[in-house]
Structures are given as C-alpha cells and as structure tokens.
Design a protein around this motif. Structure first.
Motif, short mmCIF file in Angstrom:
data_model
loop_
_atom_site.label_atom_id
_atom_site.label_comp_id
_atom_site.label_asym_id
_atom_site.label_seq_id
_atom_site.Cartn_x
_atom_site.Cartn_y
_atom_site.Cartn_z
N GLU A 109 10.39 3.37 4.55
CA GLU A 109 10.19 2.41 5.83
C GLU A 109 8.70 2.15 5.78
O GLU A 109 7.84 2.97 5.83
CB GLU A 109 10.58 2.84 7.12
N LEU A 110 8.17 0.94 5.53
CA LEU A 110 6.85 0.68 5.71
C LEU A 110 6.52 0.02 7.04
O LEU A 110 7.32 -0.81 7.56
CB LEU A 110 6.55 -0.56 4.69
N VAL A 111 5.61 0.45 7.56
CA VAL A 111 5.10 -0.16 8.96
C VAL A 111 3.64 -0.59 8.67
O VAL A 111 2.82 0.08 8.00
CB VAL A 111 4.89 1.02 10.02
N PHE A 112 3.39 -1.89 9.19
CA PHE A 112 2.05 -2.53 8.98
C PHE A 112 1.35 -2.49 10.03
O PHE A 112 1.95 -2.95 11.29
CB PHE A 112 2.22 -3.85 8.08
N ILE B 53 1.49 -5.87 -2.64
CA ILE B 53 1.73 -4.60 -2.46
C ILE B 53 1.67 -3.86 -3.56
O ILE B 53 2.29 -4.19 -4.74
CB ILE B 53 3.07 -4.31 -1.58
N THR B 54 1.11 -2.62 -3.58
CA THR B 54 1.00 -1.79 -4.70
C THR B 54 1.88 -0.35 -4.62
O THR B 54 1.44 0.16 -3.20
CB THR B 54 -0.21 -1.70 -5.11
N VAL B 55 2.57 0.02 -5.33
CA VAL B 55 3.46 1.34 -5.22
C VAL B 55 2.83 2.06 -6.40
O VAL B 55 2.91 1.78 -7.52
CB VAL B 55 4.77 1.00 -5.51
#
Length: 175
Positions: free
Chosen positions: A4-7, A19-21
């Motif tokens: 889960e990404l929270v910005f 977006i870089t992973v």
C-alpha cells in the motif's frame, strides 16, 4: 503480496508522474530490476464515455450478430477503467468487473455468450444476462461514485425508416 502506497500530497488531475520501484525481493532472494513507470491521475468526467450505438432488435439479422448490444465510446484522452461502474438498463442494474476502455476506443456490451460472435468487431464485455426493449428505454452509465457519465433514452422512432424499425439495424450516434 500487497504493498500500500501512501502519498503526502494529492495527485493533480491530468498531470504526468513517474514512480520508481527498487529493491523488491521474492522468496527465493531474486531482486527485481529497478523499474520506472509513467502514470497520471484522471477522474472521468460526464460524457468522456458515451453510449454510442444501440442494437435493441437484432431480428431479422442484417449483417450483424443476432444479439442485443450497446457500444460505448471513450472520447477522452485517457484510458478509463470501468471496475465498479454500473450500467442501468431501464430498472436493471449491471456492475462491471475489471475492464478498461482505451482512449479513442469502443467497447461492445452484450450477453457473455455473444463473445465469439462479436470478437471480430472489437473489444467486448459480456454480462451474464443483458436485454433491451425494442421500443425504447433509458440507459445510464454510472461511475464508481454514482455519477452519471452517459445517459440516453432511445426510441423506435429514431430509425426514421419504417423498414429499419422492424429489426436488424442498430441506432448509432451521429455526432
């Protein structure tokens, strides 16, 4: 299995982002190559997708598959995901699972069993049951928040030709 990404800030509508992973490792200690993907945030607006064509009475057959269908057209500049959206046909409500309509593209909607008959005509999405009345009814496409994206109430008189109003011809949006 899920990240889960929270910005910190909200995304701006229509603005391009990347977006870089990096550093993702599986259970066998294999590390994923760094990956960068471009994306933008877009919330569909009313009439980004329109109900473009209606086949309410496919019999007698005149060159098209013998199934009732509607065709949606995405006239926006963004691909639009319909998951959680609803198609209201008269008093019947159908909910879409995972389907995307690319920008400037069409999606044919009919009964699931019609897939093979329509696959040559373009992208297809099928509901277990799907029917339209020949004489006309209201159709609404609602996004996942219940906002009306497209709606129309068609009528048999739209054919403008008594022979075509007897079946086998679709009604298509002119502009």
């Amino acid at each position: 299995s899920i990240i889960e990404l929270v910005f910190e800030n909200r995304f701006e509508l229509g603005k391009g982002y990347e977006i870089t992973v990096t550093g993702i490792e599986d259970l066998a200690n294999n590390i994923m190559e760094p990956t960068t993907k471009a994306f933008s945030f877009y919330r569909p607006q009313p009439y980004d997708i329109v109900i473009n064509e209606i086949m309410a009475d496919p019999t007698p057959v005149v060159g098209l598959p013998e199934y009732e269908y509607i065709e949606l057209y995405n006239q926006s500049t963004s691909d639009i995901e319909l998951q959680g959206w609803k198609l209201v046909v008269g008093t019947s409500e159908k909910e879409f699972a995972n389907v995307i309509i690319p920008s400037d593209s069409y999606l044919i909607i009919a009964k699931e069993i019609a897939y093979y008959d329509f696959m040559l005509y373009g992208d297809f999405y099928g509901f277990e049951s799907f029917s339209l009345t020949n004489g006309g009814q209201s159709l609404e496409l609602l996004d996942d928040n219940g906002t009306i994206i497209s709606n129309i109430s068609y009528s048999k008189s739209w054919y403008g030709d008594p022979d075509k109003s007897e079946g086998g011809w679709s009604i298509e949006q002119m502009n």
